[in-house]
Design an enzyme around this catalytic site. Structure first.
Site, PDB file in Angstrom:
ATOM      1  N   GLU A   1      47.871 -33.768  55.646  1.00 22.01           N
ATOM      2  CA  GLU A   1      46.699 -33.497  54.825  1.00 22.01           C
ATOM      3  C   GLU A   1      45.455 -33.247  55.690  1.00 22.01           C
ATOM      4  O   GLU A   1      44.680 -32.348  55.425  1.00 22.01           O
ATOM      5  CB  GLU A   1      46.463 -34.714  53.911  1.00 22.01           C
ATOM      6  CG  GLU A   1      45.217 -34.629  53.063  1.00 22.01           C
ATOM      7  CD  GLU A   1      45.468 -33.857  51.784  1.00 22.01           C
ATOM      8  OE1 GLU A   1      46.542 -34.039  51.204  1.00 22.01           O
ATOM      9  OE2 GLU A   1      44.593 -33.068  51.381  1.00 22.01           O
ATOM     10  N   ASP A   2      45.300 -34.031  56.739  1.00 26.10           N
ATOM     11  CA  ASP A   2      44.008 -34.065  57.432  1.00 26.10           C
ATOM     12  C   ASP A   2      43.969 -33.435  58.816  1.00 26.10           C
ATOM     13  O   ASP A   2      42.903 -33.292  59.388  1.00 26.10           O
ATOM     14  CB  ASP A   2      43.538 -35.533  57.594  1.00 26.10           C
ATOM     15  CG  ASP A   2      43.269 -36.177  56.250  1.00 26.10           C
ATOM     16  OD1 ASP A   2      43.129 -35.417  55.274  1.00 26.10           O
ATOM     17  OD2 ASP A   2      43.219 -37.407  56.177  1.00 26.10           O
TER      18      ASP A   2
END
Ligand code: MN
Length: 741
Positions: free
Chosen positions: A81-82
């Site tokens: 996600e990051d």
């Protein structure tokens, strides 16, 4: 509430080394190193290095003694996600199972839950099931949420409240359902701190203000219990200790039972943990002998476990100094289940590479099996368990809208099915779909847990005809057909007219002469349509077979042609033979079957059963050895066979093409979708037209397509066609045909 110290990676390594073998400890170490590289440039809202968060999540999982894969996933859960790393990287470095858990958590992160109370229960159930691909996805998510809640003070107050609400309404109940009570309690306490800080701190204050006094009392009670258990010869591992009460549970009691803090007596609670079930009941007996039990407060969750697997004996007695004292009694195993619930299932077991060798499918099966087992033991009253059970067998797939609504569909459904499931207007205006952020074709098959974003365009032209081949659900198909019916009516009418005209022309008739307005209305009424346009539209749309309509238009002409032919034949016969017989007498020579064999009297006539001709059918006959003339429909393939084998064909015709009072058997076959009431509708329709229903047989295939074979008695072709057309008009009937055996 629990005092939680922030862990370092070394702390986590110490915890995992205490229960994992060296290879697994090394794997966890590798996950940490990869995560710290990926997150190296990131900081949390608090300003700390980001890696602190994955370390805490992995630490929570390690404290639950989760297997290496889960702890690794704890380290890796935010990477996709990051950071720049991909799921592919994780798969390559850590294998498919860890990648699957991380992927599940990445998807879960994108869902924003709706707090509609009515939908909540259903959402939970479906969410759980969707995650049952690997329930460790949810366990990692709970650990993730727990650490986020512990550090919520760094966020804006409005975000604190939103996240706390979500935690209280979604995650705490899921932790409860999974039986992971350690996480559940902490989530609840932390949520309350942000949702109702006043009450939260008041309760904390009240609890603290009497802490010394309470601890002294509890210690005294523990000594008394120990005394009373002396004679019981319990196993060596008896544990007795005071149980901290949780702030949220005190708060809940104050709110739901309208009690003052001082009235909530089970603040004083003691837990006794023993080796065997027998010991549990022995302890209960000893405690009830020493102190008077309070009526209505005894619960036997050993004999009747809670649906999440929780087992214990609960009782409240009038304890020392006349104060109520709650006691819980359970075995060590029950305690483990009570604290860790489903997580205990994946708890690392020495010597076994738990999970590494098991396939995903067998894991999923195990969870479901476990849940079903629990259900059996729990009286089967819990809706949650019943829901799981029926869903497991229903072959459903669950997908999410970008807003987090869960949409349930049959396995095999695609974006269009989902769009129509959401709303007809969404379906009708669909232009495409994104699944997990990527554009997919409309024939994409939705998988459990997909996040499906239906792309719509308010002024799109609407469904296209080929959608009917793409959709799997009846709902979607019906909605698309409905759209065409309503929106393309003019076009359908025109198409229908053209189709009938072509049919007529092909059969050698003049469409212009036949399709008059008056005649069209007549035919429409006979076929149970309100207007001629309705009928044409049905043909154009494909609801009504054009051939049936054509036959209607030509019925009168064909009738006249037949009687003309007969008259001509009779005339020719008379002229040929110059006999004295009168036509009326000739008619009388028709066989008992109503068939006249040209040029022959008193022939034995038999209607063949392969095609079951009825008056009005074009027929031919052939002479069989010793059995007279066999009568077939002109289109019966057996005629060709007879011809080949040298049998002599003879011209035959019906003495009365409209039939007489006799009933002729006709075999017909009806095919359609086996919905509820289908057979009823068919039988009712037939009963409207004939009293002679001689046999019914049906079989359903695995697609729910039903084939029903019927033998009915009819006077003539006209009546048969009427019956068949009525059958064709029944909803979900696709084919009606006469059978040739
Ligand atoms: Mn996270």
């Amino acid at each position: 509430m629990s005092q939680t110290k922030e862990l370092t990676h070394d702390d986590v390594q110490k915890i995992v080394s205490s229960y994992m073998n060296d290879d697994h400890v090394a794997l966890v170490e590798k996950a940490y190193r990869f995560a710290s590289i990926c997150h190296r440039d990131q900081r949390r809202k608090s300003g700390e290095p980001y890696i602190i968060h994955p370390i805490q999540v992995a630490g929570i999982l390690a404290n639950l003694h989760m297997d290496p894969e889960t702890v690794c996933a704890g380290y890796l859960h935010d990477i996709v996600e990051d950071t720049g790393a991909t799921l592919g990287d994780i798969k390559e470095l850590f294998g498919p199972t860890i990648a699957l858990i991380v992927d599940g958590d990445t998807k879960l992160g994108k869902i924003h839950y709706k707090s509609n109370r009515e939908q909540m229960a259903a959402t939970h159930r479906k969410l759980l099931l969707a995650m049952s691909k690997d329930i460790r996805v949810m366990i990692v998510k709970l650990a993730d949420r727990l650490h986020n809640m512990r550090t919520l003070q760094h966020l804006r107050p409005d975000k604190q409240r939103r996240i706390s609400n979500e935690t209280l309404e979604i995650y705490a109940p899921i932790a409860d359902r999974l039986g992971i009570s350690t996480i559940k309690w902490e989530l609840e306490d932390l949520s309350l701190r942000y949702l109702n800080p006043q009450q939260y701190y008041r309760i904390v204050h009240l609890m603290n203000s009497r802490r010394d006094q309470r601890v002294a009392y509890i210690n005294h009670a523990i000594e008394l219990i120990k005394d009373s258990l002396k004679d019981l010869k319990l196993g060596p591992n008896v544990e007795i200790y005071g149980r901290p009460k949780h702030i949220y549970s005190v708060y809940r009691k104050m709110v739901t039972q309208h009690k003052q803090f001082s009235q909530i007596y089970d603040l004083l609670a003691i837990r006794v943990v023993v080796d065997t079930i027998k010991d549990c009941y022995a302890v209960l007996g000893a405690i009830h002998t020493s102190w008077k039990p309070m009526p209505g407060r005894f619960k036997d969750y050993i004999a009747m476990p809670k649906t999440n697997g929780y087992q214990s004996l609960h009782t409240t007695v009038i304890g020392p100094e006349g104060r109520p004292l709650e006691v819980q009694i359970r075995t060590h195993h029950m305690h483990e289940v009570a604290e860790y619930g489903v997580a205990a299932h994946w708890a690392y077991k020495e010597g076994k590479i738990n999970g590494v060798q098991q396939t995903l499918d067998s894991r999923k099966l195990n969870v479901v099996k476990e849940i079903l087992e629990l259900r059996k033991e729990s009286n089967g009253t819990d809706e949650f368990m019943q829901g799981i059970q029926s869903d497991v067998f229903a072959d459903k797939v669950y997908a999410f809208t970008p807003k987090g609504d869960v949409i349930e569909m049959p396995v095999g459904s695609g974006p269009l099915d989902m769009a129509y499931q959401i709303h007809t207007e969404v379906g009708n205006h669909t232009t495409g779909a994104k699944v997990n952020g990527r554009i997919v074709p409309l024939d994409y098959e939705i998988k459990n847990g997909d996040i499906v974003d239906i792309l719509t365009f308010s002024s799109s032209a609407g469904p296209s005809q080929d959608w009917l081949d793409l959709v799997k659900t009846r709902r979607a198909r019906n909605k698309i057909r409905q759209f065409f019916r309503a929106h393309n009516r003019d076009e359908n009418i025109e198409t229908g007219k053209q189709m009938i005209a072509t049919q007529l022309r092909d059969a050698g008739y003049d469409p212009l002469a036949l399709m008059t307005e008056e005649k069209s209305v007549q035919v429409a009424q006979a076929m149970h349509y309100n207007t001629a346009d309705d009928m044409f539209a049905a043909v154009g749309f494909g609801d009504l077979a054009p051939v049936g309509v054509r036959n209607r238009f030509t019925a009168d002409i064909r009738q006249k042609e037949r009687s003309d032919r007969q008259a001509a034949a009779q005339k020719a016969l008379l002229e040929d033979h110059e006999t004295l017989e009168k036509p009326s007498e000739k008619q009388a020579k028709a066989s008992s079957e109503g068939v006249v064999v040209e040029g022959v009297d008193n022939m034995l006539v038999r209607l063949s059963h392969c095609c079951d001709p009825v008056p009005g059918d074009s027929i031919v006959g052939y002479i069989t050895k010793g059995r007279g003339v066999s009568i077939h429909r002109a289109d019966c393939p057996n005629i060709a066979n007879a011809e080949k084998s040298g049998q002599r064909l003879v011209t035959v015709y019906w003495a009365n093409p409209n039939g007489d009072k006799t009933n002729y058997d006709a075999d017909i076959e009806v095919q359609g979708y086996n919905r509820n009431g289908m057979l009823n509708d068919i039988l009712r329709s037939i009963n409207n037209s004939t009293r002679f229903l001689n046999s019914v047989n049906g079989k359903v295939d695995h697609n729910k397509m039903v084939t029903i074979s019927l033998t009915i008695g009819v006077r003539n072709l006209q009546q048969l066609e009427l019956i068949m057309n009525a059958l064709k008009n029944i909803k979900d009937v696709y084919v009606v045909k006469r059978v040739i055996h």
